[in-house]
Design a protein around this motif. Structure first.
Motif, PDB file in Angstrom:
ATOM      1  N   ILE A   1       0.880  -1.163   0.000  1.00 54.65           N
ATOM      2  CA  ILE A   1       0.000   0.000   0.000  1.00 54.65           C
ATOM      3  C   ILE A   1       0.920   1.215   0.000  1.00 54.65           C
ATOM      4  N   GLU A   2       0.910   1.958  -1.093  1.00 55.13           N
ATOM      5  CA  GLU A   2       1.792   3.107  -1.201  1.00 55.13           C
ATOM      6  C   GLU A   2       1.252   4.321  -0.466  1.00 55.13           C
ATOM      7  N   LYS A   3      -0.056   4.552  -0.591  1.00 50.65           N
ATOM      8  CA  LYS A   3      -0.674   5.683   0.090  1.00 50.65           C
ATOM      9  C   LYS A   3      -2.186   5.564  -0.037  1.00 50.65           C
ATOM     10  N   PHE A   4      -2.870   6.350   0.749  1.00 50.25           N
ATOM     11  CA  PHE A   4      -4.317   6.480   0.637  1.00 50.25           C
ATOM     12  C   PHE A   4      -4.572   7.840   0.012  1.00 50.25           C
ATOM     13  N   SER A   5      -5.498   7.899  -0.927  1.00 49.68           N
ATOM     14  CA  SER A   5      -5.760   9.170  -1.597  1.00 49.68           C
ATOM     15  C   SER A   5      -7.227   9.261  -1.982  1.00 49.68           C
ATOM     16  N   VAL A   6      -7.589  10.413  -2.495  1.00 46.73           N
ATOM     17  CA  VAL A   6      -8.949  10.654  -2.944  1.00 46.73           C
ATOM     18  C   VAL A   6      -8.923  10.775  -4.468  1.00 46.73           C
ATOM     19  N   VAL A   7      -9.941  10.276  -5.123  1.00 46.14           N
ATOM     20  CA  VAL A   7     -10.059  10.417  -6.578  1.00 46.14           C
ATOM     21  C   VAL A   7     -11.036  11.557  -6.831  1.00 46.14           C
ATOM     22  N   ILE A   8     -10.560  12.581  -7.521  1.00 48.17           N
ATOM     23  CA  ILE A   8     -11.354  13.781  -7.774  1.00 48.17           C
ATOM     24  C   ILE A   8     -11.868  13.740  -9.210  1.00 48.17           C
ATOM     25  N   ASN A   9     -13.138  14.053  -9.388  1.00 44.63           N
ATOM     26  CA  ASN A   9     -13.714  14.148 -10.726  1.00 44.63           C
ATOM     27  C   ASN A   9     -13.216  15.437 -11.351  1.00 44.63           C
ATOM     28  N   SER A  10     -12.315  15.325 -12.317  1.00 49.48           N
ATOM     29  CA  SER A  10     -11.663  16.499 -12.894  1.00 49.48           C
ATOM     30  C   SER A  10     -12.657  17.459 -13.540  1.00 49.48           C
TER      31      SER A  10
END
Length: 149
Positions: free
Chosen positions: A49-58
């Motif tokens: 697991i490299e990191k936790f992130s959020v996916v943003i609708n561009s």
């Protein structure tokens, strides 16, 4: 670290919902919250697991034009060109590829004048680039962030 079946299930659940609590995962897999926490920390320490992130609708934040570029570079300039590109805030991703194009890049910008400005002022101004080909996204059928196990 070798992944167990439980680790794979944890990763699958987190890939579906990165905000899922250890307690929720534990309940789903019938394992204690502490055990889930320990397994997640082990996978983080191992680099799985490299990191936790959020996916943003561009599009919903004003980046309505999505373009993909194939960029050929003189070999001596490859790393320099890549470093300049990845530091540009419009560049969403950049990869060295096999085949006729040296770099493959995804760019997100507000509108077509911004895309034109990026091409003319950012891309064409980088020494070592020998060819640029662009493809503008018309419609996204599938977009995925991260690996599916």
């Amino acid at each position: 670290m070798k992944l167990s079946e439980t680790d794979r299930k944890i990763l699958e659940l987190l890939s579906q919902n990165g905000r899922m609590s250890y307690a929720e995962i534990g309940k789903e897999l019938n394992i204690s919250r502490v055990s889930i926490r320990d397994r997640v920390h082990q996978m983080m320490e191992a680099g799985i697991i490299e990191k936790f992130s959020v996916v943003i609708n561009s599009e919903l934040v004003g980046k309505t034009v999505s373009a993909f570029f194939e960029v050929d570079c003189e070999p001596a300039y490859l790393v320099t060109v890549a470093e300049k590109l990845v530091n540009n805030p419009s560049v969403a991703s950049c990869y060295q590829m096999t085949g006729p194009s040296t770099l493959h890049m995804h760019v997100l910008v507000e509108d077509f004048p911004s895309l034109e400005s990026f091409i003319n002022n950012e891309l064409y101004g980088i020494e070592g680039i020998t060819r640029v080909e662009s493809h503008i996204l018309l419609r996204r059928f599938k977009s995925r962030s991260g690996l599916k196990l």
